[in-house]
Design a protein around this motif. Structure first.
Motif, PDB file in Angstrom:
ATOM      1  N   LEU A  52       0.798  -1.218   0.000  1.00  0.00           N
ATOM      2  CA  LEU A  52       0.000   0.000   0.000  1.00  0.00           C
ATOM      3  C   LEU A  52       0.833   1.271   0.000  1.00  0.00           C
ATOM      4  O   LEU A  52       0.448   2.274  -0.577  1.00  0.00           O
ATOM      5  N   THR A  53       2.000   1.260   0.657  1.00  0.00           N
ATOM      6  CA  THR A  53       2.769   2.491   0.788  1.00  0.00           C
ATOM      7  C   THR A  53       3.480   2.870  -0.496  1.00  0.00           C
ATOM      8  O   THR A  53       3.941   3.989  -0.642  1.00  0.00           O
ATOM      9  N   VAL A  54       3.577   1.951  -1.449  1.00  0.00           N
ATOM     10  CA  VAL A  54       4.174   2.273  -2.745  1.00  0.00           C
ATOM     11  C   VAL A  54       3.116   2.082  -3.814  1.00  0.00           C
ATOM     12  O   VAL A  54       2.844   0.963  -4.244  1.00  0.00           O
ATOM     13  N   PRO A  55       2.454   3.160  -4.263  1.00  0.00           N
ATOM     14  CA  PRO A  55       1.382   3.030  -5.243  1.00  0.00           C
ATOM     15  C   PRO A  55       1.871   2.367  -6.525  1.00  0.00           C
ATOM     16  O   PRO A  55       2.980   2.613  -6.988  1.00  0.00           O
ATOM     17  N   GLY A  56       1.028   1.527  -7.089  1.00  0.00           N
ATOM     18  CA  GLY A  56       1.356   0.891  -8.355  1.00  0.00           C
ATOM     19  C   GLY A  56       0.990   1.787  -9.520  1.00  0.00           C
ATOM     20  O   GLY A  56       0.981   3.004  -9.416  1.00  0.00           O
ATOM     21  N   GLN A  57       0.653   1.186 -10.666  1.00  0.00           N
ATOM     22  CA  GLN A  57       0.357   1.963 -11.859  1.00  0.00           C
ATOM     23  C   GLN A  57      -0.972   2.711 -11.735  1.00  0.00           C
ATOM     24  O   GLN A  57      -1.148   3.761 -12.309  1.00  0.00           O
ATOM     25  N   SER A  58      -1.906   2.181 -10.950  1.00  0.00           N
ATOM     26  CA  SER A  58      -3.232   2.783 -10.865  1.00  0.00           C
ATOM     27  C   SER A  58      -3.409   3.521  -9.547  1.00  0.00           C
ATOM     28  O   SER A  58      -3.544   2.910  -8.487  1.00  0.00           O
ATOM     29  N   ILE A  59      -3.363   4.851  -9.623  1.00  0.00           N
ATOM     30  CA  ILE A  59      -3.586   5.666  -8.434  1.00  0.00           C
ATOM     31  C   ILE A  59      -5.032   5.525  -7.975  1.00  0.00           C
ATOM     32  O   ILE A  59      -5.330   5.529  -6.775  1.00  0.00           O
ATOM     33  N   GLU A  60      -5.951   5.373  -8.942  1.00  0.00           N
ATOM     34  CA  GLU A  60      -7.367   5.237  -8.601  1.00  0.00           C
ATOM     35  C   GLU A  60      -7.603   3.984  -7.759  1.00  0.00           C
ATOM     36  O   GLU A  60      -8.330   4.020  -6.760  1.00  0.00           O
ATOM     37  N   ARG A  61      -7.001   2.871  -8.172  1.00  0.00           N
ATOM     38  CA  ARG A  61      -7.145   1.621  -7.428  1.00  0.00           C
ATOM     39  C   ARG A  61      -6.541   1.753  -6.033  1.00  0.00           C
ATOM     40  O   ARG A  61      -7.123   1.310  -5.037  1.00  0.00           O
ATOM     41  N   TYR A  62      -5.397   2.385  -5.941  1.00  0.00           N
ATOM     42  CA  TYR A  62      -4.736   2.602  -4.658  1.00  0.00           C
ATOM     43  C   TYR A  62      -5.642   3.426  -3.741  1.00  0.00           C
ATOM     44  O   TYR A  62      -5.804   3.131  -2.558  1.00  0.00           O
ATOM     45  N   SER A  63      -6.262   4.461  -4.317  1.00  0.00           N
ATOM     46  CA  SER A  63      -7.151   5.325  -3.544  1.00  0.00           C
ATOM     47  C   SER A  63      -8.347   4.549  -3.002  1.00  0.00           C
ATOM     48  O   SER A  63      -8.753   4.723  -1.846  1.00  0.00           O
ATOM     49  N   GLN A  64      -8.907   3.680  -3.845  1.00  0.00           N
ATOM     50  CA  GLN A  64     -10.063   2.888  -3.413  1.00  0.00           C
ATOM     51  C   GLN A  64      -9.701   1.964  -2.252  1.00  0.00           C
ATOM     52  O   GLN A  64     -10.472   1.807  -1.300  1.00  0.00           O
ATOM     53  N   VAL A  65      -8.505   1.370  -2.318  1.00  0.00           N
ATOM     54  CA  VAL A  65      -8.092   0.423  -1.282  1.00  0.00           C
ATOM     55  C   VAL A  65      -7.866   1.126   0.052  1.00  0.00           C
ATOM     56  O   VAL A  65      -8.343   0.676   1.098  1.00  0.00           O
ATOM     57  N   ILE A  66      -7.151   2.249   0.028  1.00  0.00           N
ATOM     58  CA  ILE A  66      -6.821   2.891   1.309  1.00  0.00           C
ATOM     59  C   ILE A  66      -8.052   3.526   1.953  1.00  0.00           C
ATOM     60  O   ILE A  66      -8.105   3.692   3.178  1.00  0.00           O
TER      61      ILE A  66
END
Length: 286
Positions: free
Chosen positions: A9-23
């Motif tokens: 989680l602390t290193v976002p992957g290619q999709s910022i949107e997906r990262y945002s949804q998870v956190i």
């Protein structure tokens, strides 16, 4: 388990949107639970407690990082730097003070993002001192609404930030200058391409043809020097060799002892030999 999830989680992957949804699915901690976790980490070095504190605040890091989008840097990098600041804050957080972690962590999150921006916004650093950093972020915000400052505006900014008007004018000038790409992009027209550094900065130091030519010319000069030296008498050759062509050069006094003459006489022989050598070289290179 908590450690693996934190790394993901602390290193976002290619999709910022997906990262945002998870956190956003991670629950916000109550004050009591946050205090309990902070004490477990501080007193028992409980890494799982630290992980939970960090993960529950990732959404706040992303919110802060989004305020720096205007600098043209990758959002994922801004978030990652902010997350590093959050980790530093968790490490230094004292639950006995009685404040929420988010209030304490804001400073550390912004500090890491600021450092990243200053390192990467320009090829050449625009701010190195504390006053320059303060000017950089304050002036850049002001520039969103203003053109070049008037003298009154310069004096007002200098007074508000506690710096000199000279510092304000210098930083304003730095912010107005744009970096130039070394090579033109395929989409640039011919006029733009002709002004890129690659069009006029050429380094021929390591060109094989140039190196070969330099080596041949060096050998040619050494041969001519050797030939010119051979035309001097034996004593003059020895004095020139020991005074000019060796690493540890002999003094006039040392040569005077060898040839049992005065140091002044050695100097006269040296000067005459140099004149003859210079004349011989001119003739040889003509």
């Amino acid at each position: 388990m908590a450690h693996k999830m934190l790394m993901q989680l602390t290193v976002p992957g290619q999709s910022i949107e997906r990262y945002s949804q998870v956190i956003k699915q991670i629950s916000i901690l109550s004050f009591e639970h946050e205090q309990m976790l902070a004490r477990k980490f501080r007193d028992q070095d409980d890494l799982d407690a630290a992980c939970e504190l960090i993960m529950s605040h990732l959404r706040f890091v992303m919110h802060i990082a989004n305020t720096y989008k205007g600098y043209g840097l990758p959002p994922a990098d801004l978030i990652q730097e902010g997350n590093i600041g959050l980790m530093k804050a968790v490490k230094r957080f004292n639950p006995d003070v009685g404040v929420r972690l988010v209030s304490f962590a804001v400073h550390w999150i912004r500090a890491e993002i600021h450092e990243y921006i200053l390192r990467n916004w320009r090829i050449v650093k625009v701010a190195t001192t504390k006053s320059q950093r303060k000017l950089f972020f304050n002036l850049r915000n002001a520039k969103k609404h203003l053109a070049w400052f008037t003298q009154n505006e310069v004096e007002c900014v200098a007074r508000d930030l506690g710096v000199s008007t000279k510092d304000v004018l210098e930083m304003e000038n730095r912010l107005s200058v744009q970096d130039v790409a070394f090579d033109a992009s395929p989409d640039d027209d011919d006029d733009i391409e002709s002004f890129t550094p690659a069009a006029y900065l050429e380094d021929n130091r390591y060109n094989p043809a140039t190196l070969s030519e330099q080596e041949e010319w060096k050998e040619h000069e050494e041969q001519k020097l050797h030939s010119a030296l051979q035309q001097l008498d034996e004593r003059s050759q020895d004095i020139i060799q020991k005074r000019w062509l060796t690493e540890q050069k002999a003094t006039l006094q040392e040569l005077a002892k060898i040839y049992q003459v005065s140091a002044e006489r050695v100097r006269q022989i040296e000067n005459n030999a140099l004149k003859k050598l210079h004349k011989n070289l001119e003739f040889a290179l003509a």
